[in-house]
Design a protein around this motif. Structure first.
Motif, mmCIF file in Angstrom:
data_model
loop_
_atom_site.group_PDB
_atom_site.id
_atom_site.type_symbol
_atom_site.label_atom_id
_atom_site.label_comp_id
_atom_site.label_asym_id
_atom_site.label_seq_id
_atom_site.Cartn_x
_atom_site.Cartn_y
_atom_site.Cartn_z
ATOM 1 N N ARG A 118 43.423 47.666 75.359
ATOM 2 C CA ARG A 118 44.054 46.649 76.495
ATOM 3 C C ARG A 118 43.454 45.605 77.252
ATOM 4 O O ARG A 118 43.213 45.217 77.402
ATOM 5 C CB ARG A 118 45.964 46.778 75.676
ATOM 6 N N GLU A 199 55.305 41.158 76.562
ATOM 7 C CA GLU A 199 53.447 40.946 75.757
ATOM 8 C C GLU A 199 53.714 42.572 74.393
ATOM 9 O O GLU A 199 52.628 43.257 74.551
ATOM 10 C CB GLU A 199 52.508 41.393 76.873
ATOM 11 N N GLU A 202 50.637 41.359 71.849
ATOM 12 C CA GLU A 202 48.930 42.293 72.234
ATOM 13 C C GLU A 202 49.250 43.797 71.954
ATOM 14 O O GLU A 202 48.270 44.658 71.562
ATOM 15 C CB GLU A 202 48.795 41.733 73.796
ATOM 16 N N GLU A 205 49.343 43.783 68.507
ATOM 17 C CA GLU A 205 48.139 43.487 67.844
ATOM 18 C C GLU A 205 46.686 45.189 67.830
ATOM 19 O O GLU A 205 45.974 45.508 66.836
ATOM 20 C CB GLU A 205 46.960 42.445 68.304
ATOM 21 N N VAL A 206 46.520 45.943 69.369
ATOM 22 C CA VAL A 206 46.224 46.822 69.334
ATOM 23 C C VAL A 206 46.230 47.821 68.678
ATOM 24 O O VAL A 206 45.289 48.445 68.603
ATOM 25 C CB VAL A 206 46.324 47.750 70.844
#
Length: 503
Positions: A118, A199, A202, A205-206
């Motif tokens: 990330r 967060e 994010e 999503e990774v």
């Protein structure tokens, strides 16, 4: 205690004269023996009571537990020495410390991989340094444990030897504590970098991207493994037996917790979302390890097949040189005979019409050549590296994906194999194979203590994705040492009212 109640008197002369004097004295004083009975009894009774009181005061002073208070004239009380912990108990403590430290490093390494995907290598470099420092401490602890198991140090005298062994065990525990300290110190800054509470989107999503990549790759790996079964004997693929099925199991576990993490995040249950995300990341990392093992085995078998002919030629050349020098103090004839038998068996496999295990054949060549003093250069050096690396990788990945059941013995042998791989690859294969065998034995003995949970949770506990501290599998570990790896555990009130279930 006997108290003498007699009243001391001056010495008197014995005999009739004394008796007459005494009688005369009593008559002159107007007293008799009967008149002296009561005073004597009173004095004697007072002496007995005084003596008894003195004894009680002395005993009370000697057994007094109030710190810092000592009665005048009474020696201070010396506490008894604490009991000495038996060596078997210290050995179990050292083994548990090694397992915990190794688990902390493996978990931290896995979560660090997601952070690097990330944020990139530059931002995670400080945490790689902390991890490498912890790995060095753990390697030193494993080295002490290996020497301890071999009976080193050997000190003359039982007492001296026991002292040395206690010091070695203390050194192991101390090194493991340093592993935890370094990782614990880095954990707060690592959390600030990841900032999962702020967060989550994010990070999800990774993780979901890696999950989709592995899911799409599973079918291809399964077909590759079927092809290996068709071309090689079962012994050639035994190190990855069941790996595709285990990878699928971890992916099912991961998709469940990814979905739950999104649900929890949408409901504002941030701590629950972080726990589910970490559980999913751990399962995804292990699925990747299991699938990659099949790919790497296929590559190793192909490379071994190509290396066998030149390696066999090189080993035969080493054998010829050794036979030439035998008359001048070279290799013993018995060793040459063993080498001949090993190389002949490999040639027979190559010319036969039955499938054979290329890695096993190459391992036999490397062992035979190494016994004759072959160097690490040229084709034999390449063969030694290929075999050693394959064996170490197979043992390491098995421990990584079954660490919930693997003990300190297998991990210690694995650490020794990893050390030898950098200095003497030909010697690394033996401890690596022994580590894998011992780890498999640990798993068989461990069994399934979580029979009440789902099948996927059981696999996650066995793999160390969940800590296995509760009947439902327990929390997932995080980057850090023993003091921080359980951060974010649910509190009981939140768990009771939480509608997002952890599978």
């Amino acid at each position: 205690m006997t108290i003498n109640a007699e009243v001391p008197v001056a010495a008197t002369r014995a005999g009739p004269v004394a008796e007459r004097d005494a009688a005369a004295g009593q008559a002159a004083d107007g007293t008799s023996a009967a008149d002296l009975v009561l005073p004597l009894v009173a004095v004697g009774g007072a002496g007995i009571l005084a003596g008894y009181g003195y004894v009680r005061r002395t005993r009370r002073a000697r057994t007094r537990t109030t710190p810092g208070v000592v009665s005048p004239g009474v020696p201070p009380v010396v506490s008894p020495r604490p009991p000495v912990t038996p060596l078997p108990v210290l050995e179990r403590q050292a083994g548990a410390a090694l397992v915990q430290a190794d688990d902390c490093i493996r978990t931290s390494r896995a979560e660090l991989a997601f952070a690097e995907a990330r944020f990139g290598p530059a931002l995670v470099e400080p945490f790689h340094r902390a991890l490498h420092e912890a790995e060095r401490e753990l390697a030193a602890a494993f080295a002490i444990h290996l020497r301890y198991g071999r009976g080193v140090p050997e000190v003359p005298g039982v007492r001296a030897e026991e002292t040395a062994r206690r010091q070695a065990l203390a050194g192991i525990v101390g090194r493991c504590a340093e592993v935890g300290r370094r990782l614990d110190a880095a954990a707060p800054e690592f959390d600030r970098l990841r900032a999962l509470e702020r967060e989550m989107g994010e990070a999800l999503e990774v993780a979901e991207g890696r999950f989709r990549e592995l899911t799409g790759r599973t079918g291809a790996v399964e077909a590759e493994l079927a092809d290996l079964h068709a071309h090689f004997p079962a012994s050639a693929t035994t190190t990855v037996t069941g790996y595709v099925e285990q990878a699928k199991d971890r992916l099912v576990f991961a998709t469940t917790h990814l979905n739950q993490a999104r649900q929890a995040a949408d409901l504002g249950r941030t701590e629950q979302a972080v726990r589910d995300l970490r559980a999913a990341e751990g399962a995804i990392g292990q699925a990747a390890t299991l699938l990659t093992d099949v790919d790497e085995l296929a590559d190793s078998l192909a490379r071994a097949t190509e290396l066998i002919p030149p390696a066999l030629t090189g080993a035969e050349a080493v054998r010829t040189r050794s036979a030439t020098g035998t008359a001048n103090g070279g290799a013993p004839r018995s060793l040459l005979a063993d080498t001949d038998a090993a190389l002949a068996a490999v040639r027979e496999e190559l010319t036969g019409d039955r499938p054979y295990d290329p890695l096993a054949a190459l391992r036999s060549i490397v062992r035979a050549a190494s016994a004759l003093g072959a160097g690490q250069d040229g084709v034999l050096g390449a063969a030694a590296w290929l075999v050693g690396r394959a064996d170490v990788r197979a043992a390491d990945d098995f421990v990584a994906t079954h660490r919930g059941a693997v003990g300190a013995g297998a991990r210690t042998l694995l650490a020794e194999a990893e050390r030898l791989l950098d200095t003497d690859p030909a010697a690394a294969a033996e401890p690596a194979l022994a580590a894998r065998e011992l780890a498999e034995q640990d798993v068989r003995v461990h069994g399934n203590p979580y029979s009440g949970t789902t099948e996927h949770t059981t696999g996650a506990v066995l793999g160390g994705v969940l800590l296995g501290e509760n009947p439902d599998g327990g929390p997932p570990p995080a980057f850090g040492g023993p003091g921080t790896r359980k951060r974010g555990e649910p509190d009981p009130s939140e768990s009771a009212s939480n509608s997002v279930r952890t599978d």
